[in-house]
Design a protein around this motif. Structure first.
Motif, PDB file in Angstrom:
ATOM      1  N   ASP A 180      -4.873  74.907  26.106  1.00 42.03           N
ATOM      2  CA  ASP A 180      -4.048  75.080  27.307  1.00 42.03           C
ATOM      3  C   ASP A 180      -2.993  73.980  27.399  1.00 42.03           C
ATOM      4  O   ASP A 180      -1.856  74.221  27.808  1.00 42.03           O
ATOM      5  N   ARG A 224       4.219  73.670  24.743  1.00 39.90           N
ATOM      6  CA  ARG A 224       5.142  74.620  24.120  1.00 39.90           C
ATOM      7  C   ARG A 224       6.170  75.105  25.124  1.00 39.90           C
ATOM      8  O   ARG A 224       7.352  75.178  24.831  1.00 39.90           O
ATOM      9  N   PHE A 225       5.688  75.476  26.302  1.00 38.07           N
ATOM     10  CA  PHE A 225       6.599  76.014  27.303  1.00 38.07           C
ATOM     11  C   PHE A 225       7.570  74.949  27.787  1.00 38.07           C
ATOM     12  O   PHE A 225       8.710  75.242  28.157  1.00 38.07           O
ATOM     13  N   LEU A 237      14.454  81.899  27.266  1.00 38.67           N
ATOM     14  CA  LEU A 237      14.959  83.019  28.077  1.00 38.67           C
ATOM     15  C   LEU A 237      14.068  83.245  29.290  1.00 38.67           C
ATOM     16  O   LEU A 237      14.549  83.466  30.404  1.00 38.67           O
ATOM     17  N   SER A 238      12.761  83.189  29.073  1.00 39.65           N
ATOM     18  CA  SER A 238      11.882  83.552  30.183  1.00 39.65           C
ATOM     19  C   SER A 238      11.811  82.441  31.220  1.00 39.65           C
ATOM     20  O   SER A 238      11.380  82.652  32.340  1.00 39.65           O
ATOM     21  N   SER A 287       7.710  87.248  23.574  1.00 38.16           N
ATOM     22  CA  SER A 287       8.341  88.243  22.724  1.00 38.16           C
ATOM     23  C   SER A 287       9.838  88.123  22.970  1.00 38.16           C
ATOM     24  O   SER A 287      10.291  88.157  24.117  1.00 38.16           O
ATOM     25  N   ARG A 288      10.602  87.979  21.883  1.00 40.39           N
ATOM     26  CA  ARG A 288      12.040  87.809  22.074  1.00 40.39           C
ATOM     27  C   ARG A 288      12.630  89.046  22.735  1.00 40.39           C
ATOM     28  O   ARG A 288      13.362  88.949  23.717  1.00 40.39           O
ATOM     29  N   ARG A 312       1.801  82.878  34.370  1.00 39.35           N
ATOM     30  CA  ARG A 312       1.359  82.563  33.001  1.00 39.35           C
ATOM     31  C   ARG A 312       1.699  81.141  32.592  1.00 39.35           C
ATOM     32  O   ARG A 312       2.618  80.540  33.136  1.00 39.35           O
ATOM     33  N   LEU A 313       0.975  80.657  31.574  1.00 37.06           N
ATOM     34  CA  LEU A 313       1.309  79.340  31.025  1.00 37.06           C
ATOM     35  C   LEU A 313       2.563  79.381  30.171  1.00 37.06           C
ATOM     36  O   LEU A 313       3.349  78.442  30.158  1.00 37.06           O
ATOM     37  N   THR A 314       2.750  80.477  29.409  1.00 37.96           N
ATOM     38  CA  THR A 314       3.893  80.508  28.490  1.00 37.96           C
ATOM     39  C   THR A 314       4.823  81.696  28.730  1.00 37.96           C
ATOM     40  O   THR A 314       5.607  82.059  27.841  1.00 37.96           O
ATOM     41  N   LEU A 335       9.760  80.986  35.965  1.00 34.89           N
ATOM     42  CA  LEU A 335       8.350  80.723  35.676  1.00 34.89           C
ATOM     43  C   LEU A 335       8.050  79.232  35.770  1.00 34.89           C
ATOM     44  O   LEU A 335       8.881  78.400  35.426  1.00 34.89           O
ATOM     45  N   MET A 394      -1.704  72.543  24.827  1.00 35.09           N
ATOM     46  CA  MET A 394      -0.705  72.918  23.822  1.00 35.09           C
ATOM     47  C   MET A 394       0.236  73.982  24.380  1.00 35.09           C
ATOM     48  O   MET A 394       1.455  73.919  24.196  1.00 35.09           O
ATOM     49  N   ALA A 395      -0.325  74.957  25.085  1.00 34.44           N
ATOM     50  CA  ALA A 395       0.504  76.015  25.656  1.00 34.44           C
ATOM     51  C   ALA A 395       1.540  75.423  26.613  1.00 34.44           C
ATOM     52  O   ALA A 395       2.726  75.776  26.575  1.00 34.44           O
ATOM     53  N   ARG A 396       1.099  74.495  27.448  1.00 33.80           N
ATOM     54  CA  ARG A 396       2.034  73.865  28.394  1.00 33.80           C
ATOM     55  C   ARG A 396       3.101  73.065  27.665  1.00 33.80           C
ATOM     56  O   ARG A 396       4.276  73.095  28.021  1.00 33.80           O
ATOM     57  N   TRP A 443       7.998  68.603  22.108  1.00 35.44           N
ATOM     58  CA  TRP A 443       7.583  68.624  20.702  1.00 35.44           C
ATOM     59  C   TRP A 443       6.617  67.497  20.360  1.00 35.44           C
ATOM     60  O   TRP A 443       5.661  67.697  19.605  1.00 35.44           O
ATOM     61  N   ALA A 454      12.459  83.122  23.130  1.00 41.34           N
ATOM     62  CA  ALA A 454      11.881  83.912  24.223  1.00 41.34           C
ATOM     63  C   ALA A 454      11.479  83.018  25.393  1.00 41.34           C
ATOM     64  O   ALA A 454      11.725  83.346  26.556  1.00 41.34           O
ATOM     65  N   MET A 455      10.875  81.874  25.089  1.00 43.83           N
ATOM     66  CA  MET A 455      10.408  81.026  26.186  1.00 43.83           C
ATOM     67  C   MET A 455      11.576  80.445  26.959  1.00 43.83           C
ATOM     68  O   MET A 455      11.534  80.339  28.170  1.00 43.83           O
ATOM     69  N   PRO A 504       4.962  76.906  34.434  1.00 43.97           N
ATOM     70  CA  PRO A 504       3.651  76.890  33.774  1.00 43.97           C
ATOM     71  C   PRO A 504       2.704  75.874  34.379  1.00 43.97           C
ATOM     72  O   PRO A 504       1.521  75.886  34.094  1.00 43.97           O
ATOM     73  N   ALA A 536      11.627  89.218  26.369  1.00 45.62           N
ATOM     74  CA  ALA A 536      12.332  88.256  27.223  1.00 45.62           C
ATOM     75  C   ALA A 536      13.757  88.729  27.508  1.00 45.62           C
ATOM     76  O   ALA A 536      14.258  88.620  28.628  1.00 45.62           O
ATOM     77  N   ILE A 560       6.978  84.808  28.830  1.00 44.17           N
ATOM     78  CA  ILE A 560       7.163  85.878  27.845  1.00 44.17           C
ATOM     79  C   ILE A 560       7.497  85.238  26.506  1.00 44.17           C
ATOM     80  O   ILE A 560       8.386  84.397  26.432  1.00 44.17           O
ATOM     81  N   CYS A 575      -0.333  82.507  24.485  1.00 47.19           N
ATOM     82  CA  CYS A 575      -1.388  81.494  24.348  1.00 47.19           C
ATOM     83  C   CYS A 575      -2.703  82.130  24.790  1.00 47.19           C
ATOM     84  O   CYS A 575      -2.708  83.190  25.421  1.00 47.19           O
ATOM     85  N   ARG A 601      15.054  89.785  31.256  1.00 42.50           N
ATOM     86  CA  ARG A 601      16.249  89.170  31.836  1.00 42.50           C
ATOM     87  C   ARG A 601      17.241  90.244  32.294  1.00 42.50           C
ATOM     88  O   ARG A 601      17.821  90.151  33.392  1.00 42.50           O
TER      89      ARG A 601
END
Lengths: 465, 465
Positions: free
Chosen positions: A390, A396-397, A445-446, B205-206, B199-201, A451, A392-394, A401, A442-443, A453, B209, B203, B252, B213
């Motif tokens: 979890d 990433r979002f 963009l989203s 999927s490119r 969600r944590l991450t 969002l 790691m997921a945060r 790095w 994607a992230m 996280p 996303a 969308i 994730c 949008r």
């Protein structure tokens, strides 16, 4: 400072062990059954976020072992059992064909660094005693051996020349050196030898093959089985944990789950009870090569037949056609086995079936198995198992790095691979990965969708270690 | 000679396709439902050791697709479905940050050589049309794309600037080029966007996303959903197989199996039926990142909700903490998914989450997924699935090293790794492996027990290919 602290801890442990050495029976199971909580149990409880009483009760029931020889002073004890996190073992060791002590110590270092919970020294080459002593001294994790290898060396490689006295001498010598657990193939019986004749690959356990040859040559029952009480006596003296070897394990998918394997397992169940009568700690070893659909059945059967003793499985490999990639074929099987209840996974390296592992193979094997064990801990929904994922997921979002590298099983490699993808001359890490580039992230963009996280799971802070 | 034979086959196929181009509806599903067995079905039947009638009936029921665009002349058609062997897809493609056409063609070659059943060209960089044309021409396996990437390029990377007409132009252009299957995120609905906010991450999927949008910017339903019939029209003309993208797939473990994912799946189920009404072939895409214990449930749910349409899964990764090793984290998930009924596995390479794959990454990804798919075929007990493994077992027991290398997924690497273990100056391969050395070889020892591996399974000759 850190060095002093370590030395102090070692001195303290040494003093504690010295006191314990005067006890008549030294096994953790003995203390547990007396209701006593040892230092080792407290340490294990801390690692597993469990109570010392729970750990003690698991040991008393035989469902958990703490392989901790009273002569292994540098050890940081850990527990192996179905109700604690899944452990992984890394095999090291030279053969007549190669390696030396310094190389083996490097393997120990690398294995422990990447997450091996135990080490087995399977050396069969020169300087056996010296290598083993050095490995035990260098290792903070439990060290295991297969004493029959050294016994065979002593009789010039001729199985039929083995004698019980010689074998027990070797076992006691290694126990005195501080070996924490030993594989003994006491379940290989004279009556099993016939059963492997219809197999495609016969016997693929080295210990199993040696003892089957001995039984056949002498027309006698395996002396490890008939003299098993001598083993228990030594184990009580040093608190060596027995790892009941599966000499009849299948060497290919076609041989899996056959009569030879399961008849031996029945014997291992008997030997488990016999050891417990003497307060000796026991693990049971398992296959090897097993089709995916047979793995859960194998685990359930072992748990039942061996009364809940921790199951220590080798892989299993789920296909035979990928030599060079058997860390992967077997990590698939290992993850499924651990999800079904295996307590420890013996790693397989990429060079299995081809040659003995070098340093890089050891690293690759350990990482593949860390993945398998961790995935299974998550699947078994062990408390806290998913926390690192979890985080790691945060990271990433958040396009953090540095945090992603830090949370990785292999931070250096993650950083290296990422940076290879940066445009030439760039070192700055942007808010997108070098997979998609900027416009297609994607992230990224989203994020525009509003969002956040960090709203979810407020209980898990991003700074937890 | 081989070249001539190939050319003849291609000419024949070209002539056959020319004839088909005059049919009003060109899809395999259309022919199957009319009771007609096509050349493609016959080819697939041969590969799968099934009858052409069985393949036809599976296609008519929607359980199997043959992605074979009538303009992809060099294709050797194959089938994807639960009742045939599990397939694997390899993604290739450049990004704005790197790669060129020659490199992409090398990736196609390597992917197909090591066993990729399909290729997806996910290029987002320069020369999109030229790269795609070259990939289709070079590829004997079905080629897939994600047309929204090119559509986004055409509007300068601004999702809100996308228009339906522009998108359908891109789809038809790619269909005319011979693309065999296309991922379309028609299941991303305006109402789903809200659901990913916890969600944590978000969308990952490119395509997902981009369309989320678009929906949000315009406050409108996804035009791929509202205009879905325009897609079906194009697919009927060229026999493009639809791959219904999962824009809401979890990025994730924490986000797996949530409402957003399963509400989109319900929409994909509707869209499957709508396509089948027009005789259009459909696959459905799936996650992503899923804990092991949730994978079989995910597959069973898709099969039910999507009426048996082939499930094409990405991994799934079973842990998030191993960037640099995600071919392994995901091969574990993929094997379990395939055992549970996934029809095709989209590979993940070691550099997932870090950068776009190079040639070596492509190879490593394909081999890891070949292992997963093959292990699952064995677990599902598909007829003949274990034959190659059994031949390997016999070759091992016979110490036939050449045969072992030949039967390996990566013969060159197996040979190389083995030979690294030979004593210096030696090239002769002995009756033991370089793992144990001579005295400790279990199989060599167990040969003395009078075992004969060739007695068993007389039906499977060692010379079978």
């Amino acid at each position: 400072m850190a060095r002093c602290a370590k030395k102090d801890a070692m001195t303290l442990r040494d003093e504690y062990l010295k006191k314990r050495r005067s006890d008549a029976v030294k096994t953790q199971m003995h203390y547990a059954r007396q209701g006593r909580v040892t230092e080792e149990m407290i340490g294990v409880a801390k690692r597993e976020s469990a109570s010392p009483q729970f750990i003690r009760d698991e040991i008393a029931a035989g469902r958990l072992v703490i392989p901790a020889n009273i002569f292994h002073a540098g050890l940081e004890p850990l527990g192996i059992g179905i109700n604690v996190s899944c452990k992984i073992n890394a095999n090291i060791g030279n053969s007549a064909l190669g390696s030396n002590i310094a190389e083996e110590l490097e393997k120990v270092k690398v294995a422990v660094r990447y997450g091996a919970d135990t080490i087995m020294d399977l050396s069969t080459g020169p300087l056996l005693n010296e290598t083993r002593a050095a490995v035990i001294q260098a290792s903070t994790v439990p060290v295991g051996t297969v004493p029959i290898y050294q016994a065979l060396e002593r009789v010039g490689g001729k199985p039929e020349a083995l004698t019980p006295d010689l074998f027990w001498d070797v076992v006691e010598f290694q126990a005195k050196q501080g070996v924490d657990f030993m594989t003994v193939h006491a379940g290989v019986r004279l009556k099993h030898v016939e059963l492997v004749k219809s197999r495609l690959t016969g016997i693929v356990s080295r210990g199993g093959a040696i003892l089957a040859r001995w039984c056949q040559e002498h027309g006698k029952e395996n002396f490890l089985y008939t003299d098993y009480d001598r083993l228990l006596e030594i184990c009580r003296k040093y608190d060596v944990t027995i790892s009941l070897g599966d000499g009849m394990r299948p060497g290919c998918l076609a041989d899996a789950s056959d009569e030879a394997q399961f008849m031996e397992l029945d014997t291992l169940g008997e030997l488990t009870l016999q050891a417990w009568k003497q307060d000796v700690q026991v693990m049971v070893e398992g296959p090897g090569h097993v089709p995916m659909n047979q793995i859960p059945m194998n685990i359930e059967r072992q748990i039942k037949v061996c009364h809940g003793a921790p199951f220590y499985v080798l892989g299993p490999l789920v296909t035979d056609i990928a030599p060079g990639y058997d860390h992967i074929t077997s990590a698939i099987g290992a993850a499924i086995a651990a999800q079904a209840g295996a307590a420890m996974l013996c790693y397989v390296t990429p060079c299995e079936h081809l040659r003995i592992p070098n340093l890089e193979d050891v690293k690759q094997g350990v990482i593949a198995y860390k993945i398998a064990a961790h995935a299974a801990d998550i699947a078994r929904q062990r408390p806290g198992a998913r926390d690192r994922d979890d985080r790691m997921a945060r990271a990433r979002f958040a396009f953090d790095w540095e945090k992603q590298f830090e949370l990785s099983l292999d931070p250096e490699n993650a950083r290296k691979v990422h940076d290879e993808g940066l445009p030439k001359g760039t070192t700055h890490r942007e808010e997108y990965c070098s997979m998609c580039g900027e416009g297609f992230c994607a992230m990224r963009l989203s994020k525009g969708l509003g969002l956040d996280p960090f709203k979810k799971c407020p209980a898990v802070s991003d700074n937890e270690s």
